[in-house]
Design a protein around this motif. Structure first.
Motif, PDB file in Angstrom:
ATOM      1  N   ARG A 300       0.831  -1.195   0.000  1.00 53.26           N
ATOM      2  CA  ARG A 300       0.000   0.000   0.000  1.00 53.26           C
ATOM      3  C   ARG A 300       0.876   1.260   0.000  1.00 53.26           C
ATOM      4  NH1 ARG A 300      -5.182   1.927   1.823  1.00 53.26           N
ATOM      5  NH2 ARG A 300      -5.885  -0.180   2.303  1.00 53.26           N
ATOM      6  N   ASP A 337      -5.815  -4.754   2.032  1.00 58.58           N
ATOM      7  CA  ASP A 337      -6.175  -5.267   3.355  1.00 58.58           C
ATOM      8  C   ASP A 337      -6.767  -6.674   3.286  1.00 58.58           C
ATOM      9  OD1 ASP A 337      -5.357  -2.848   4.428  1.00 58.58           O
ATOM     10  OD2 ASP A 337      -7.350  -1.962   4.294  1.00 58.58           O
ATOM     11  N   LYS A 407      -6.787  -9.844  10.376  1.00 57.55           N
ATOM     12  CA  LYS A 407      -6.369  -8.636   9.681  1.00 57.55           C
ATOM     13  C   LYS A 407      -5.215  -8.940   8.727  1.00 57.55           C
ATOM     14  CE  LYS A 407      -9.275  -6.068  11.954  1.00 57.55           C
ATOM     15  NZ  LYS A 407     -10.475  -5.512  11.281  1.00 57.55           N
ATOM     16  N   THR A 409      -2.242  -7.135   6.195  1.00 60.76           N
ATOM     17  CA  THR A 409      -1.484  -5.939   5.848  1.00 60.76           C
ATOM     18  C   THR A 409      -0.676  -6.231   4.598  1.00 60.76           C
ATOM     19  OG1 THR A 409      -1.326  -5.280   8.176  1.00 60.76           O
ATOM     20  CG2 THR A 409       0.224  -4.262   6.624  1.00 60.76           C
ATOM     21  N   GLU A 414      -1.754 -10.750   9.632  1.00 60.55           N
ATOM     22  CA  GLU A 414      -0.929 -10.120  10.665  1.00 60.55           C
ATOM     23  C   GLU A 414      -0.203 -11.153  11.512  1.00 60.55           C
ATOM     24  OE1 GLU A 414      -3.013  -7.293  12.973  1.00 60.55           O
ATOM     25  OE2 GLU A 414      -3.145  -5.813  11.361  1.00 60.55           O
TER      26      GLU A 414
END
Length: 423
Positions: A300, A337, A407, A409, A414
């Motif tokens: 990102r 995400d 989650k 990333t 994660e």
């Protein structure tokens, strides 16, 4: 020594004589018969240990049913249904062992490929009375299951099937991702600004399914609201984790009202097209390359840097193009995400575009007037046929993690990222 005499069989004028097709048809008949016998034998073998009190085998092969013709793409093929018998006379009806062939359903009269062809012909303007003539060279001149009455009954069955599908209970269903779009088909429909509103969903197992389908107005939030309300009313209570679509849809407003927790992902294919429309054509190759640097960035942060570079490079002279990109900045990068294996699926609404490419090709340039109801019904059948070939999502093993709320990333869970840093 007598000369060899060649006897040529007579045939009716206008009929098609094709020895190659006859050979193929005979081979298909033999292969189908062998497959049906093998299927029945395999079923009986599953119950080889089941015995009656007197020691005899409970489930046995029980001959064949009467011969009937199945209409296929190479003409009618005679088949006989294999029969299996459960000899346990005292077993209650619910405990009886029953054999149902997956190759040849009990009442089948046409192959699935031919059933998929019929709605195409109907959309192309072939009337119910012309099906036999249109297909005579393909399935033979004596096609008993393509008569006007049979075709009319078949369209009635399509309507009933569509109605059942529209009423199906969704309370046990869960969709991780959904793709939404409004598809204009020009399928002999009235010249109105209406289209097919389509929602495709991805299950936790990675299977894509047609979730919502109705006629509406593509940009109308009200049309999308009605479709989403209907899905929720039939039991779809769990909101999708991410929805993918074009930024111009009224879908987004409706989605926020019905499933406010669902994240938004704008389609990059549409966004690139929209940005290019605000720039001179001579610049398109270079701009495409710069936009590719954004949506193909590995992280990102790298994508954000590429966006900033784009703004700095084009912002002074081409403010509208830059505004078109940056106004959806967050929604364009939402895919970071989610699992990296899913990014190819999530960056565009291609799952819908690809599905309807063939349908659109089949229905464009048709003549005459087809009612809205009939067009919807025919397209529904075409999509059903296409759905049988849809592939599962890549990285399907990551979908349960998304459902559990793990989650991600830059495409990495994660917990995995923490373990990598600890190592």
């Amino acid at each position: 020594m007598e000369d060899d005499i060649t006897i040529t069989p007579l045939h009716q004028p206008g009929s098609v004589v094709d020895p190659l097709t006859e050979i193929a048809r005979d081979g298909a008949r033999q292969m189908l018969a062998a497959a049906l016998r093998a299927e029945a034998a395999s079923f009986v073998a599953q119950f080889a240990e089941e015995r009656l009190p007197d020691g005899r085998q409970r489930v046995v092969h029980h001959g064949t049913g009467p011969e009937r013709n199945i209409q296929t793409g190479i003409g009618p093929i005679p088949v006989q249904r294999q029969k299996v018998r459960d000899r346990a006379a005292d077993a209650p009806p619910e405990d009886k062992i029953r054999f149902n062939s997956r190759i040849l359903p009990k009442w089948a009269r046409r192959s699935p490929s031919l059933d998929a062809l019929l709605p195409v012909l109907y959309l192309r303007g072939v009337s119910t009375g012309d099906f036999q003539e249109a297909l005579s060279a393909l399935v033979g001149p004596d096609a008993p299951n393509l008569s006007p009455g049979a075709i009319s009954r078949l369209t009635g069955e399509w309507q009933a099937e569509h109605d059942r599908w529209q009423r199906r209970n969704l309370s046990a269903r869960r969709y991780v991702y959904v793709w939404a779009d409004g598809v204009y088909l020009q399928a002999r429909m009235e010249p109105q600004a209406e289209c097919m509103l389509v929602i495709i969903g991805a299950t936790p197992e990675g299977k894509k399914e047609l979730l919502g389908f109705q006629v509406g107005v593509r940009e109308s939030a009200q049309s999308w609201h009605e479709l989403l309300v209907d899905l929720r009313a039939r039991g779809l209570s769990a909101p999708p984790d991410l929805a993918v679509g074009d930024g111009a849809l009224g879908f987004w407003k409706a989605l926020d009202e019905i499933f406010p927790d669902t994240r938004h992902q704008r389609c990059w294919t549409h966004k690139v097209s929209n940005v290019l429309n605000k720039l001179p054509k001579s610049m398109h190759p270079a701009v495409k390359t710069d936009l590719r640097e954004i949506w193909q960035a590995a992280t990102r942060a790298a994508a954000e840097t590429a966006v900033n570079t784009f703004v700095e490079k084009y912002g002074v002279k081409y403010e509208k193009a830059v505004a078109c990109l940056t106004k959806d900045r967050e929604a364009l990068l939402a895919f970071y995400d989610f699992p990296a294996a899913h990014w190819d699926h999530l960056r565009t609404s291609n799952p819908i575009e690809n599905v309807f490419a063939t349908v659109r090709h089949r229905t464009v340039r048709t003549k005459g007037a087809l009612s809205q109801k009939t067009a919807k019904l025919m397209v529904f059948k075409l999509v059903q046929a296409a759905a049988k070939k849809w592939r599962r999502l890549k990285g399907a093993n990551q979908l349960p993690l998304v459902v559990e709320g793990v989650k991600f990333t830059d495409g990495v869970a994660e917990q995995d990222a923490n373990e990598s840093r600890a190592a």
